[in-house]
Design a protein around this motif. Structure first.
Motif, PDB file in Angstrom:
ATOM      1  N   UNK A 180      52.295   4.377  52.132  1.00  0.00           N
ATOM      2  CA  UNK A 180      52.848   2.955  52.906  1.00  0.00           C
ATOM      3  C   UNK A 180      51.988   1.652  52.267  1.00  0.00           C
ATOM      4  N   UNK A 181      50.732   1.925  51.697  1.00  0.00           N
ATOM      5  CA  UNK A 181      50.153   0.845  51.018  1.00  0.00           C
ATOM      6  C   UNK A 181      50.880   0.301  49.595  1.00  0.00           C
ATOM      7  N   UNK A 182      51.729   1.388  49.093  1.00  0.00           N
ATOM      8  CA  UNK A 182      52.542   0.910  47.853  1.00  0.00           C
ATOM      9  C   UNK A 182      53.899   0.489  48.483  1.00  0.00           C
ATOM     10  N   UNK A 183      54.518   1.090  49.433  1.00  0.00           N
ATOM     11  CA  UNK A 183      55.952   0.748  50.043  1.00  0.00           C
ATOM     12  C   UNK A 183      56.016  -0.868  50.131  1.00  0.00           C
ATOM     13  N   UNK A 184      55.280  -1.275  51.263  1.00  0.00           N
ATOM     14  CA  UNK A 184      55.246  -2.493  51.870  1.00  0.00           C
ATOM     15  C   UNK A 184      54.923  -3.489  51.101  1.00  0.00           C
ATOM     16  N   UNK A 185      53.802  -3.600  50.279  1.00  0.00           N
ATOM     17  CA  UNK A 185      53.918  -4.794  49.380  1.00  0.00           C
ATOM     18  C   UNK A 185      55.326  -5.113  48.452  1.00  0.00           C
ATOM     19  N   UNK A 186      55.805  -3.787  47.875  1.00  0.00           N
ATOM     20  CA  UNK A 186      56.787  -3.803  47.016  1.00  0.00           C
ATOM     21  C   UNK A 186      58.071  -4.228  47.894  1.00  0.00           C
ATOM     22  N   UNK A 187      58.390  -3.548  49.148  1.00  0.00           N
ATOM     23  CA  UNK A 187      59.626  -3.986  49.771  1.00  0.00           C
ATOM     24  C   UNK A 187      59.643  -5.510  50.185  1.00  0.00           C
ATOM     25  N   UNK A 188      58.379  -5.916  50.515  1.00  0.00           N
ATOM     26  CA  UNK A 188      58.057  -7.588  50.903  1.00  0.00           C
ATOM     27  C   UNK A 188      58.562  -8.383  49.779  1.00  0.00           C
ATOM     28  N   UNK A 201      62.058  -5.912  38.904  1.00  0.00           N
ATOM     29  CA  UNK A 201      60.808  -5.699  38.568  1.00  0.00           C
ATOM     30  C   UNK A 201      60.144  -7.021  38.409  1.00  0.00           C
ATOM     31  N   UNK A 202      60.544  -7.765  37.464  1.00  0.00           N
ATOM     32  CA  UNK A 202      59.852  -9.028  37.366  1.00  0.00           C
ATOM     33  C   UNK A 202      59.270  -9.967  38.619  1.00  0.00           C
ATOM     34  N   UNK A 203      60.571  -9.832  39.521  1.00  0.00           N
ATOM     35  CA  UNK A 203      60.369 -10.760  40.880  1.00  0.00           C
ATOM     36  C   UNK A 203      59.127  -9.892  41.579  1.00  0.00           C
ATOM     37  N   UNK A 204      59.401  -8.563  41.427  1.00  0.00           N
ATOM     38  CA  UNK A 204      58.354  -7.883  42.459  1.00  0.00           C
ATOM     39  C   UNK A 204      57.074  -7.382  42.139  1.00  0.00           C
ATOM     40  N   UNK A 205      56.671  -8.073  40.819  1.00  0.00           N
ATOM     41  CA  UNK A 205      55.199  -7.776  40.072  1.00  0.00           C
ATOM     42  C   UNK A 205      54.235  -8.117  41.041  1.00  0.00           C
TER      43      UNK A 205
END
Length: 295
Positions: A174-182, A211-215
């Motif tokens: 979850x600590x990986x999913x939520x930042x990437x999701x946001x 990916x560039x936007x989600x960095x």
């Protein structure tokens, strides 16, 4: 920050909020770290010798790690395994985050988020014990694989680092999913459609647009996952075998079994330095700043 709080709540409440934050940071973060650093440079002495001629600063506690080959090997194995956990968690989390942000309907996204969050209402130790049962030699996973015919005899998932890696990926997903999701959620969907209309495949679209936007989100998730994995104690203690010890277990032994808080503080400070170095490396690789990560 102060001006924003002042404009919204008034100067009195703004001072109170800033003051409480400062007290929390100083009392719970800064002072304990300074005390740990002080401990790490001093010898482990009897109470009567503290403050005496033997109580001098030195690097002896740090030298212990580099002269103890077993501890040094466990230290590097912990760092490498934490990087591996971070990479595996990113591989698992990115498709889920993209699906929730850009593919699923609001109703399906809300349902998936609830299904992801509900298991984490249970204590981490209990969830880790659940994985211990699942991965056991005669556990349900081996029984299922035997029934499906994928294996001819049970696999010892808990005999090496495999169980620890699986448990950590699950524990910190979850600590990986939520930042990437946001991060992905704020991306204009029209950019993805434009890339697809111009002939870009899904891989190229993700590589050049998503990916560039989600960095910033990816960097935040990697930092949080790595630090949690490197500092984990419960998961390797429960799912690890005697030959797959984690560096945090060595630190725990120095503090609570060996009674040498000074040596344990030196080991803990070295682990902290490595974590800070990893943060700096991730920020450099993804070319993001603290402000980007804080979003």
């Amino acid at each position: 920050m102060f001006n924003q709080l002042k404009a919204r709540f008034g100067s009195g409440l703004a001072v109170g909020v800033i003051g409480m934050i400062a007290i929390w940071i100083i009392a719970m973060v800064v002072l304990p770290q300074l005390l740990m650093v002080d401990y790490s440079f001093r010898p482990n002495l009897l109470p009567a010798d503290i403050g005496g001629p033997k109580d001098v600063y030195s690097l002896v506690n740090y030298q212990t790690l580099f002269t103890n080959k077993i501890h040094l090997e466990i230290f590097f194995k912990t760092i490498w395994s934490s990087v591996l956990v971070t990479g595996l968690t990113l591989i698992v989390s990115y498709p889920i985050a993209f699906y929730l942000a850009k593919v699923a309907t609001p109703q399906k996204a809300a349902l998936c988020l609830v299904l992801l969050i509900i298991p984490f209402w249970i204590n981490e130790i209990l969830r880790t014990f659940a994985w211990y049962i699942i991965l056991a030699y005669k556990g349900p996973l081996n029984a299922l694989l035997l029934w499906l015919g994928f294996i001819h005899r049970p696999i010892r998932f808990l005999s090496g680092d495999g169980g620890v890696l699986i448990g950590m990926v699950y524990a910190y997903i979850l600590f990986m999913i939520f930042p990437i999701y946001n991060a992905i959620e704020s991306l204009d969907t029209n950019q993805i459609k434009a890339a697809r209309n111009l002939g870009a495949g899904w891989i190229r679209t993700h590589w050049r647009v998503v990916i560039p936007h989600a960095k910033p989100g990816i960097a935040t998730g990697c930092i949080m996952t790595f630090m949690l994995a490197a500092g984990s104690y419960a998961v390797p203690s429960i799912l690890g075998s005697p030959g797959s010890r984690w560096f945090t277990q060595i630190i725990y032994n120095w503090f609570f079994e060996g009674g040498d808080w000074n040596q344990g503080a030196a080991y803990a400070f070295l682990l902290l330095v490595i974590c800070i170095g990893f943060i700096a490396l991730v920020m450099r690789v993804f070319k993001v700043g603290l402000g980007d990560i804080a979003k």
